[in-house]
Enzyme design. Structure first.
Site, PDB file in Angstrom:
ATOM      1  CG  ASP A  33     -28.590 -54.993  36.518  1.00 45.58           C
ATOM      2  OD1 ASP A  33     -28.518 -55.670  37.559  1.00 45.58           O
ATOM      3  OD2 ASP A  33     -27.583 -54.487  35.982  1.00 45.58           O
ATOM      4  CB  SER A  62     -20.320 -56.115  35.884  1.00 39.64           C
ATOM      5  OG  SER A  62     -20.689 -56.592  37.158  1.00 39.64           O
ATOM      6  CG  HIS A  77     -25.487 -57.553  35.498  1.00 42.15           C
ATOM      7  ND1 HIS A  77     -25.220 -56.286  35.971  1.00 42.15           N
ATOM      8  CD2 HIS A  77     -24.296 -58.216  35.540  1.00 42.15           C
ATOM      9  CE1 HIS A  77     -23.937 -56.193  36.289  1.00 42.15           C
ATOM     10  NE2 HIS A  77     -23.351 -57.343  36.032  1.00 42.15           N
TER      11      HIS A  77
END
Length: 691
Positions: A604, A413, A646
């Site tokens: 996501d 991320s 994610h």
């Protein structure tokens, strides 16, 4: 009496002749079937083959039935007359039998010669049938080739090889011919190709999907390949993206003047992700995970040459800085990445940087986490944004970190953005800090002086919002959400808390002799409440675009990105979260999925797919999961992983039972293997230069 004896002798001779005839018939049938089996030749005409095979079988059955009846009659006669036989009669019978056997042997040889002649004629007939069937099949295949515009190499040689089979050896029955539009059908003597490294174009993949929508390849790797073509054309935009206008930049990446391939176009890549079948198999992942090399008993040297540093994203807390109930960031309880990789003999570390801080502050902290020492955010930066210049002190995992001594960096991320900015500072320095130092003197961190190249071997990003996320613009960076985040930091900064959320440079830590009321009053006056120097802003489209403008590609570094997708198109054309997407990301997934720009909708749960693929203003190339990702100075975009949201990349969704620990183990094993290939490629290059 003499007449009776003669009759008995005659009966015995008849019996002997019958027995010998039965044996001769049996030998003839066996010989006939053996000759028939040895003369079978592969043919694609099943009807002709069946007709040919039935003829000798019927003849043999007729002969056998006739001889059996004759033998039965002789046997009955023998039972009636055989009770009064004598020794003399037995001798005469044996002599007669020998004479008769000689005659029968001649008859058998004559019959066999005739049978061989008949078989030769049948063989010529079968060969003619085979040639006709083969020619017909070739004409059909030519029509199929003209329809689908596909090349079939070697079909003529295969047909010729089938026709020229050695007739002296038993042949393998021919397989049923199935038209294949991608390649020539393999013959029975050649196993079908199982090469998965050969890339396919998107058009070919779409055609395959349309023909077999439910067919799955169980031999594919754990990650579904959406774009399996290796594109040698590097995509580089001549224009830098305008802040807040990334869609125009992405639409204009592939200009008509440049050689492009639609396979590397972001829109096409996302479209393929929608159409491609889901073939991820946790069973295959479990099998592949067993390939991880165990740590040897006497092993001291790690398997990897350069340490691997994992960098967490927004809201990430690791190690001693994580609360008791906070999940293990890297792998959750499904697969403890750091612990398991260390057991396998790899030198890996998990960096602990600010959970709420800006990419700038996190990049500085990452440098000192590796190198060691007290964090120096820079005099110019501290004066500009209004927070403390110095932060906490790190022990350092690599105190001798310098040019030539490298590390691998893996970021999830926001961690991917943090890594990129730190490497930029190492190589090119910080112009603002350099100018401030020249004007005011004093100390300057080595991080900001530049000239520290060859300290990073690779950069790998997992679900990183390189181009930002609408979820940050429309939710995370709103005033209400920022107040909640900063209030949480203020509460966790009390003197009894050992948790550092990463905003201590802003004063979010109660002093030993400070009352809680005074602490609240002091923090309420901090400039962070209105500042852009925080994670909430850096994750927006504008904040990410600024970062892209600040960073550049290092020709000595291998760059790789991984992207997941966990949304599907609804009846109105918008994207909705898939069933099983982490429940806390339902709102953000819908925010992204309802964006006005269609190419920005697939996501996501937190990051749009188009943002995770690569920075919009930097070169990239699509690669498959099978090829070694060792190129330098260019983003290698791995295939989109279907069904991964994610947090599936880090395994912290304890409610998602579809994602297994073995699957996660296989994923990180693949990353480590790629990093080892990078090291091997670098070592080979060094040896070539030395020679």
């Amino acid at each position: 009496m003499l007449r009776g004896q003669e009759e008995r002798k005659y009966s015995i001779r008849k019996y002997s002749i019958g027995v010998v005839s039965v044996l001769a018939a049996t030998m003839f049938v066996v010989t006939s079937h053996e000759a028939q089996a040895s003369e079978k030749i592969p043919t694609t005409n099943a009807a002709a083959q069946k007709e040919t095979l039935n003829q000798p079988g019927e003849q043999g059955n007729a002969i056998t039935s006739h001889q059996m009846q004759s033998g039965k009659q002789l046997d009955d006669m023998h039972k009636e007359n055989g009770k009064s036989g004598t020794v003399t009669e037995g001798k005469d019978m044996l002599q007669s039998s020998k004479h008769q056997s000689t005659q029968n042997s001649k008859i058998i040889r004559t019959q066999n010669d005739n049978q061989v002649k008949q078989d030769s004629e049948r063989q010529g007939s079968k060969q003619s049938h085979q040639n006709n069937a083969t020619n017909k099949t070739e004409r059909q295949n030519d029509q199929i080739q003209n329809t689908h515009h596909a090349e079939r190499n070697g079909s003529q040689s295969t047909t010729s090889q089938s026709n020229d089979v050695d007739k002296s050896q038993p042949s393998i029955p021919a397989q049923k011919v199935i038209p294949n539009h991608d390649k020539a059908a393999p013959t029975s003597t050649t196993p079908p190709s199982n090469d998965k490294t050969a890339p396919k174009s998107t058009k070919e993949q779409d055609a395959t999907t349309d023909k077999h929508p439910n067919q799955q390849d169980t031999h594919q790797p754990a990650h579904q390949i959406i774009d399996a073509k290796q594109d040698d054309n590097v995509h580089q935009s001549n224009q830098k993206p305008q802040v807040g206008d990334l869609s125009k930049h992405i639409d204009g990446q592939n200009s008509p003047e440049k050689p492009t391939d639609k396979n590397t176009d972001n829109k096409q890549l996302i479209k393929d992700a929608l159409q491609a079948p889901k073939t991820r198999s946790t069973t295959n992942a479990a099998a592949d995970a067993k390939k991880v090399r165990p740590l040897k008993a006497n092993q001291v040297q790690p398997l990897n040459k350069y340490p691997v540093v994992f960098v967490h994203g927004f809201l990430g807390l690791v190690g001693d800085n994580a609360p008791a109930l906070y999940p293990n960031y890297w792998g959750g309880n499904k697969y403890k990445v750091i612990e398991e990789l260390r057991k396998q003999g790899y030198n890996v570390h998990q960096a602990s940087v600010s959970a709420f801080g800006s990419n700038y502050d996190r990049a500085v902290e990452l440098y000192y986490y590796i190198k060691g020492g007290r964090v120096d955010y820079g005099a110019a930066h501290a004066a500009k944004y209004g927070h403390e210049r110095y932060g906490k002190t790190y022990k350092g995992i690599m105190p001798n970190w310098e040019p030539g001594k490298k590390v691998h960096l893996v970021g999830h991320s926001m961690g991917g953005q943090t890594i990129r900015l730190m490497e930029e500072f190492l190589r090119n320095g910080n112009k603002e800090e350099i100018a401030y130092h020249k004007a005011h003197g004093g100390e300057i961190s080595p991080l900001f002086t530049g000239g520290h190249n060859n300290m990073v071997a690779s950069i790998t990003t997992l679900a990183t919002p390189h181009n930002g996320s609408q979820a940050a613009d429309k939710f995370g960076n709103t005033e209400a959400v920022r107040k909640i985040m900063f209030a949480l930091n203020r509460f966790m900064g009390n003197k009894y808390s050992n948790i550092d959320l990463g905003l201590t440079q802003w004063g979010f830590k109660q002093l030993p002799n400070e009352s809680y009321i005074d602490y609240i009053k002091r923090v309420s006056k901090s400039k962070i409440w209105t500042s852009d120097d925080n994670a909430a802003y850096d994750l927006t489209l504008n904040g990410s675009a600024k970062l892209n403008n600040m960073t550049s590609m290092n020709p000595n570094i291998t760059y790789t990105t991984y992207t997941g997708v966990s949304s599907h198109t609804g009846p109105l054309g918008y994207e909705n979260p898939d069933l099983g997407t982490f429940f806390l990301m339902d709102t953000t997934s819908r925010i992204i999925g309802h964006d006005a720009r269609e190419e920005w909708r697939k996501n996501d749960g937190v990051v749009p797919v188009i943002s995770s693929l690569h920075p919009s203003n930097q070169p990239f190339v699509n690669v498959t999961n099978d090829e070694p990702a060792t190129r330098r100075g260019i983003w290698q975009v791995k295939p989109i992983i279907q069904g991964w949201d994610h947090v599936d990349f880090i395994g912290v969704d304890f409610l998602d039972f579809k994602r297994k620990g073995a699957e996660l183990a296989n994923f990180y094993t693949g990353i480590i293997n790629d990093l080892l290939r990078v090291e091997a490629t670098e070592s080979k290059g060094t040896q070539l230069k030395a020679s």
